[in-house]
Enzyme design. Structure first.
Site, short mmCIF file in Angstrom:
data_model
loop_
_atom_site.label_atom_id
_atom_site.label_comp_id
_atom_site.label_asym_id
_atom_site.label_seq_id
_atom_site.Cartn_x
_atom_site.Cartn_y
_atom_site.Cartn_z
N ARG A 170 34.76 4.62 49.50
CA ARG A 170 33.83 3.99 50.45
C ARG A 170 32.89 2.98 49.77
NH1 ARG A 170 30.72 8.10 53.19
NH2 ARG A 170 29.82 6.33 54.28
N ASN A 171 32.89 2.95 48.45
CA ASN A 171 32.10 1.94 47.76
C ASN A 171 32.80 0.59 47.95
OD1 ASN A 171 31.10 0.17 45.54
ND2 ASN A 171 29.90 1.99 45.07
N GLN A 172 32.04 -0.44 48.26
CA GLN A 172 32.62 -1.74 48.62
C GLN A 172 32.73 -2.71 47.45
OE1 GLN A 172 29.80 -2.56 51.77
NE2 GLN A 172 31.25 -1.85 53.32
#
Length: 160
Positions: free
Chosen positions: A38-40
């Protein structure tokens, strides 16, 4: 102490250093920077350079290195619950003197979020007179929309 030292993507031509605070639990387990799905971070980097996001870490590192970008963290170790930067204790800073002496082409430091910047300024300072800039955190804890994050990252990274 867990670290990602062997996963560090950097080489002598790198001019940009992107600093996070400390790798999260998923990154430490996988030994890859920004491994939490979920880290972009990777989505932003690949979007900036017009590339389709790679699945494997080696290909991700190549995109950074081909653009003279290195990534690292302000902290070598710390105590914290989960992967949250809000409750970091017993922080131990990385060896920036050693890094800057070995990689003298580094000119610009971009912080992946305000916590990384505040820890750096507190624990390291800016004795090397490098250009310091803060980017919005790519963490899912930063609720800013992806497009807004991308705009700021693109503006700053492509201006260098």
């Amino acid at each position: 102490t867990l670290s990602l030292h062997d996963a560090l993507p950097i080489y002598e031509n790198c001019e940009i250093l992107i600093l996070g605070t400390m790798p999260g639990a998923e990154s430490l387990i996988k030994q890859e920077y920004y491994a939490f799905e979920r880290n972009q971070f990777w989505r932003i980097i690949f979007s900036i350079f017009g590339k389709e996001i790679a699945d494997n870490y080696e290909s991700k590192k190549v995109v950074l290195l081909n653009n003279n970008i290195a990534i690292w963290d302000v902290l070598a170790s710390c105590d914290r619950e989960n992967s949250s930067d809000s409750n970091i204790r017993n922080a131990v800073v990385n060896d920036f003197r050693g890094l800057f002496s070995k990689y003298s082409n580094l000119k610009n430091i971009y912080f992946n979020g305000k916590k990384a910047e505040s820890l750096y300024r507190k624990l390291v300072g800016n004795k090397d007179n490098l250009k310091l800039s803060v980017l919005p955190s790519t963490s899912p804890a930063n609720a800013v929309k992806f497009e807004s994050k991308l705009d700021e990252w693109r503006h700053i990274l492509l201006r260098t």
